[in-house]
Design a protein around this motif. Structure first.
Motif, short mmCIF file in Angstrom:
data_model
loop_
_atom_site.label_atom_id
_atom_site.label_comp_id
_atom_site.label_asym_id
_atom_site.label_seq_id
_atom_site.Cartn_x
_atom_site.Cartn_y
_atom_site.Cartn_z
N ALA A 212 -7.46 -2.77 6.41
CA ALA A 212 -8.41 -2.82 7.52
C ALA A 212 -9.47 -3.90 7.28
N ASN A 213 -9.97 -3.98 6.05
CA ASN A 213 -10.95 -5.02 5.73
C ASN A 213 -10.32 -6.41 5.78
N ALA A 214 -9.03 -6.50 5.40
CA ALA A 214 -8.34 -7.80 5.48
C ALA A 214 -8.21 -8.26 6.92
N VAL A 215 -7.92 -7.31 7.82
CA VAL A 215 -7.83 -7.66 9.24
C VAL A 215 -9.19 -8.10 9.75
N ARG A 216 -10.22 -7.33 9.44
CA ARG A 216 -11.57 -7.69 9.89
C ARG A 216 -11.99 -9.04 9.31
N GLY A 217 -11.54 -9.34 8.08
CA GLY A 217 -11.86 -10.60 7.43
C GLY A 217 -10.96 -11.75 7.83
N LYS A 218 -10.10 -11.54 8.83
CA LYS A 218 -9.23 -12.57 9.41
C LYS A 218 -8.25 -13.16 8.39
N LYS A 219 -7.67 -12.28 7.59
CA LYS A 219 -6.58 -12.71 6.72
C LYS A 219 -5.27 -12.72 7.51
N ASN A 220 -4.43 -13.70 7.27
CA ASN A 220 -3.12 -13.75 7.91
C ASN A 220 -2.18 -12.80 7.17
N ILE A 221 -1.56 -11.90 7.92
CA ILE A 221 -0.77 -10.83 7.30
C ILE A 221 0.66 -10.88 7.80
N LEU A 222 1.59 -10.82 6.86
CA LEU A 222 3.02 -10.75 7.15
C LEU A 222 3.53 -9.39 6.70
N ILE A 223 4.14 -8.63 7.60
CA ILE A 223 4.69 -7.31 7.29
C ILE A 223 6.20 -7.43 7.21
N CYS A 224 6.78 -7.06 6.07
CA CYS A 224 8.22 -7.18 5.89
C CYS A 224 8.84 -5.81 5.60
N GLY A 225 10.13 -5.72 5.80
CA GLY A 225 10.84 -4.47 5.55
C GLY A 225 12.16 -4.47 6.27
N GLY A 226 12.93 -3.41 6.07
CA GLY A 226 14.23 -3.29 6.71
C GLY A 226 14.11 -2.72 8.11
N MET A 322 -0.93 -12.13 12.74
CA MET A 322 -0.03 -11.19 12.06
C MET A 322 1.37 -11.30 12.64
N ALA A 323 2.36 -10.94 11.81
CA ALA A 323 3.76 -10.97 12.24
C ALA A 323 4.58 -10.04 11.37
N THR A 324 5.78 -9.71 11.83
CA THR A 324 6.72 -8.94 11.01
C THR A 324 7.95 -9.79 10.75
N LEU A 325 8.69 -9.38 9.71
CA LEU A 325 9.87 -10.13 9.27
C LEU A 325 10.81 -9.19 8.54
N HIS A 366 4.88 -4.77 2.37
CA HIS A 366 6.30 -4.36 2.38
C HIS A 366 6.39 -2.89 2.76
N THR A 367 7.16 -2.59 3.81
CA THR A 367 7.41 -1.21 4.22
C THR A 367 8.87 -0.87 3.96
N ALA A 368 9.15 0.41 3.78
CA ALA A 368 10.53 0.84 3.51
C ALA A 368 10.72 2.26 4.02
N ARG A 369 11.97 2.58 4.31
CA ARG A 369 12.32 3.96 4.65
C ARG A 369 13.05 4.55 3.46
N ARG A 370 12.49 5.62 2.92
CA ARG A 370 13.04 6.25 1.73
C ARG A 370 14.28 7.08 2.07
N SER A 371 14.95 7.57 1.05
CA SER A 371 16.18 8.34 1.24
C SER A 371 15.95 9.63 2.02
N ASP A 372 14.73 10.15 2.00
CA ASP A 372 14.42 11.36 2.75
C ASP A 372 14.01 11.06 4.19
N GLY A 373 14.11 9.79 4.59
CA GLY A 373 13.79 9.40 5.94
C GLY A 373 12.34 9.02 6.16
N LYS A 374 11.48 9.24 5.18
CA LYS A 374 10.05 8.93 5.32
C LYS A 374 9.82 7.42 5.22
#
Length: 408
Positions: A212-226, A322-325, A366-374
């Motif tokens: 949240a502070n990174a967003v407020r501080g105008k950091k460029n953010i890349l979100i990756c995951g499957g 911001m973007a996702t990949l 980096h986001t991920a979906r675990r084996s339990d679906g979470k």
């Protein structure tokens, strides 16, 4: 007079029991065709009729059909049948109850007789089904026609969205060998908040505070995951920490983001169509966006040549974008950007490309979906420039919640 053998259900919730009964499905499909025929003879059309009036017409038609065929249903069963027939006439048929179920996140149709749903991160089969391939194709055409898309043998796949914003993908034969395939990612009308993600243990409170502070501080953010790992959900959550006075522009293939700010411009790509409408790519939109005085640009997904314009925007005055990949780790995400840049005409040496990327992207999540679906945020890394020929990444958080662990 022929004796009617009543079709009875067990005790409990009528709608849920009826919905999963193969016997009921067969009765519904038989009655549906006859009911439509009767309604057509009476000059009744679904469009333009108030819902209550249409229900009355359907109830009368069903009563006539059941009597003529010697089928007896109790009041609960008739009420469910009226709803199902109405769904067939003015909705998306067997999909309607699944789309209304708040616990269902995804609906996956693998041919007319096989339907899965995702609940709480896990796929499970349901006994709801279509009558046949023709029935399924009719519903598919009902989905894609209002959004100006067409799916046929010449164009066997299409992306789109339902009126409520749910994302839809369709693939049909001859590309799909076992029948039409339909995938629906449901749109959440009430967007999740950062606190929701913390409560569900998708991320820690410290992760949320940092981002949240990174967003407020105008950091460029890349979100990756499957696929299905929660990238768009996290992007939506992080966007809520952008200031209310900033001008935001979003670019998506299918509009999903629910930004709460007042000054938001939403853009959506357009595929080429058989009727001659020209394709509008994310790269085309990005080029135009740069002339629109955006404070921040939010790109739903980086998948092609738009990577070049996105990085240029991030590095030349549009901080806080911001973007996702799709990628399996933070370093993989940066290397995927290298590949996309190289494939689409950014001709320079690799070190220059890496300096270009490391100067534009400040944080990789980096986001991920675990084996339990979470779904979880499993890593948050700062891009600290270059260290020799490689990226210098500093992992601030990892899945084991260890903070400030440095990695090379």
């Amino acid at each position: 007079m022929k004796t009617m053998q009543p079709y009875m259900l067990g005790t409990g919730n009528a709608a849920s029991e009826i919905g999963v009964s193969d016997r009921y499905q067969e009765i519904k499909f038989r009655v549906f065709d006859l009911t439509l025929e009767y309604l057509d003879q009476q000059g009744v059309e679904g469009d333009g009729i108030p819902a209550a009036a249409l229900q009355d017409e359907i109830a009368r038609a069903i009563a006539v059909v059941l009597m003529s065929r010697g089928i007896a249903l109790n009041m609960r069963e008739r009420a469910q049948l009226i709803e199902d027939v109405q769904n067939e006439i003015v909705g998306f048929g067997p999909l309607e109850p699944l789309l209304r179920d708040p616990d269902v996140d995804d609906v996956i149709v693998n041919g007319p007789a096989t339907i899965f749903v995702e609940r709480r991160g896990e796929l499970e089969p349901v006994q709801t089904r279509f009558r046949d391939t023709t029935h399924l194709m009719n519903v598919i055409q009902r989905i894609v026609s209002p959004i100006g898309r067409r799916v046929d043998e010449g164009t066997p796949y299409v992306d789109g969205r339902l009126p409520d914003g749910s994302r839809v993908n369709v693939i049909i034969p001859p590309v799909a060998l076992d029948g039409p395939i339909l995938s629906i990612r449901k749109f959440k009308h009430i967007p999740l908040t950062g606190e929701d993600l913390v409560r569900s243990r998708s991320m820690t409170a410290d992760m949320l505070n940092y981002l949240a502070n990174a967003v407020r501080g105008k950091k460029n953010i890349l979100i990756c995951g499957g696929t299905g790992s929660g990238k768009t959900t996290l992007l939506n959550v992080l966007s809520s920490y952008i200031g209310a006075k900033e001008r935001l522009v979003t670019i998506e293939d299918a509009a999903e983001l629910q930004l709460q700010q007042s000054h938001v411009v939403r853009l959506e790509t357009r595929p080429s169509s058989p009727d001659g409408a020209s394709e509008v790519t994310a790269r085309d939109l990005l080029r135009n966006v740069l002339r629109m005085r955006p404070d921040r640009i939010i790109l739903g997904e980086v998948r092609s040549s738009e990577a070049i314009e996105m990085l240029q925007a991030m590095g030349t005055g549009h901080d806080g974008s911001m973007a996702t990949l799709h990628a399996n780790a933070p370093r993989d995400a940066l290397e995927r950007l290298e590949m996309l840049i190289g494939l689409h005409g950014f001709s320079t040496d690799l070190q220059a490309v890496r300096r270009f990327i490391s100067g534009a992207v400040h944080i990789v999540v980096h986001t991920a979906r675990r084996s339990d679906g979470k779904r979880k945020v499993v890593s948050v890394c700062e891009v600290a420039g270059m260290e020799g020929p490689t990226y210098s990444l500093r992992e601030i958080f990892s899945d084991d919640e260890t903070e400030k662990r440095r990695v090379v």
